[in-house]
Design an enzyme around this catalytic site. Sequence first.
Site, PDB file in Angstrom:
ATOM      1  N   ARG A  10      -2.881  14.636  -2.593  1.00  0.00           N
ATOM      2  CA  ARG A  10      -2.701  16.082  -2.367  1.00  0.00           C
ATOM      3  C   ARG A  10      -2.053  16.377  -1.005  1.00  0.00           C
ATOM      4  O   ARG A  10      -1.667  17.526  -0.767  1.00  0.00           O
ATOM      5  CB  ARG A  10      -4.037  16.813  -2.490  1.00  0.00           C
ATOM      6  N   GLY A  37     -12.774   4.563  -3.510  1.00  0.00           N
ATOM      7  CA  GLY A  37     -12.629   4.909  -2.095  1.00  0.00           C
ATOM      8  C   GLY A  37     -13.793   5.745  -1.589  1.00  0.00           C
ATOM      9  O   GLY A  37     -14.370   6.544  -2.323  1.00  0.00           O
ATOM     10  N   ASP A  49     -13.829   9.994  -1.421  1.00  0.00           N
ATOM     11  CA  ASP A  49     -14.620  10.748  -2.400  1.00  0.00           C
ATOM     12  C   ASP A  49     -16.027  10.174  -2.374  1.00  0.00           C
ATOM     13  O   ASP A  49     -16.460   9.488  -3.312  1.00  0.00           O
ATOM     14  CB  ASP A  49     -14.009  10.607  -3.796  1.00  0.00           C
ATOM     15  N   MET A 102      -5.593   8.375 -10.423  1.00  0.00           N
ATOM     16  CA  MET A 102      -4.842   9.423 -11.113  1.00  0.00           C
ATOM     17  C   MET A 102      -3.361   9.335 -10.718  1.00  0.00           C
ATOM     18  O   MET A 102      -2.617  10.295 -10.878  1.00  0.00           O
ATOM     19  CB  MET A 102      -5.416  10.805 -10.788  1.00  0.00           C
ATOM     20  N   SER A 104      -4.304  11.014   0.868  1.00  0.00           N
ATOM     21  CA  SER A 104      -4.615  11.708  -0.383  1.00  0.00           C
ATOM     22  C   SER A 104      -3.316  12.053  -1.084  1.00  0.00           C
ATOM     23  O   SER A 104      -2.321  12.388  -0.425  1.00  0.00           O
ATOM     24  CB  SER A 104      -5.382  12.998  -0.068  1.00  0.00           C
ATOM     25  N   HIS A 118      -4.835   3.935  -2.135  1.00  0.00           N
ATOM     26  CA  HIS A 118      -5.006   3.280  -3.447  1.00  0.00           C
ATOM     27  C   HIS A 118      -4.686   1.785  -3.342  1.00  0.00           C
ATOM     28  O   HIS A 118      -5.371   0.945  -3.924  1.00  0.00           O
ATOM     29  CB  HIS A 118      -4.039   3.862  -4.487  1.00  0.00           C
ATOM     30  N   HIS A 143      -0.794   5.918  -3.036  1.00  0.00           N
ATOM     31  CA  HIS A 143      -0.516   5.833  -1.596  1.00  0.00           C
ATOM     32  C   HIS A 143      -1.253   4.612  -1.036  1.00  0.00           C
ATOM     33  O   HIS A 143      -1.940   3.894  -1.794  1.00  0.00           O
ATOM     34  CB  HIS A 143      -0.914   7.131  -0.888  1.00  0.00           C
ATOM     35  N   GLN A 171     -18.423  11.048  -5.150  1.00  0.00           N
ATOM     36  CA  GLN A 171     -17.990  10.396  -6.394  1.00  0.00           C
ATOM     37  C   GLN A 171     -18.460   8.944  -6.439  1.00  0.00           C
ATOM     38  O   GLN A 171     -18.953   8.455  -7.471  1.00  0.00           O
ATOM     39  CB  GLN A 171     -16.463  10.466  -6.505  1.00  0.00           C
TER      40      GLN A 171
END
Length: 289
Positions: A194, A154, A157, A37, A192, A44, A41, A160
């Site tokens: 976030r 990753g 998550d 998304m 993250s 990713h 960082h 997920q």
Amino acid sequence: MAEELSLMELLLTNREMSKWREERGRKGQIVGFVPTMGYLHQGHLALMEEALRRADRVAVSIFVNPTQFSPGEDLDEYPRDMERDLKLCRELGVHAVFAPETEEMYPAGFQTRVEVEKLTQNLCGLHRPDFFSGVTLVVTKLFCAVRPHLAVFGEKDFQQLVVVKRLSQDLNLGVEIIGHPIVREPDGLAMSSRNTYLSEDERRSALSLSRSLLAARKLVSEGERNAEVLVAQVKAMIESEPHTRIQYVQVVDEKTMMDLNEVTSGAVMALAVFVGEARLIDNMRLWPE
Ligand code: PAF
């Protein structure tokens, strides 16, 4: 050929993405894929490096997927920086970035859903009612556009990752799903997008997430097997920090995502905690490797 190696393609539509993929297929190239998304960082980038190691050509998607956010969550605030993301992908040697607009992914009249049932009931699925149906929908659509041989997700998550493995198997999508270990800051904070929401003070409090997971793992290595005891310890450590509000701390089986009373070899401790406005997740295998 040299030109193809040095140029990264930016693809905005499903059609452009499919065309790129067809060309790779004609050349017999193995295609790896990393869905994101954006606001990239090191975590990713590690997924992309893994894909680059395993595939001849790597595509990355950058799409903030609205269907995985519930009303009141941080869809509008979710950090975005396309220029920087494209630069990072280019520097790393990614071959194509798929960055569709919302209307390209969900045009007027869109009405299809994709659900993975049992694995999505617990943990994040309990607290984010739209999250997994949104993820499985967008991942299915992205896989249809990119048709990768393999895709890297990753382990941060964790649920997920397990859900997407099930999805790929159940729908015969033919994509090998590869999990990549959590990438942490030197002080232990799981990376993250976030984390950018955190003030300096909150960031200090957020360190209690990884610290408490490590403490739980140490207790297990010393012989503690009672999940309730471990959860209580972790909760106490996190709650003793300012700005924290626990959503869940649970010990689950790594395959079923169901709660465990006793720690056994497949036990994972998973948690979600609001630190200030940021909802952070983390997890750790409890069993000594
Ligand atoms: O993990 C994420 O960033 C997202 O959930 C994903 C897999 C890219 C789907 O939007």
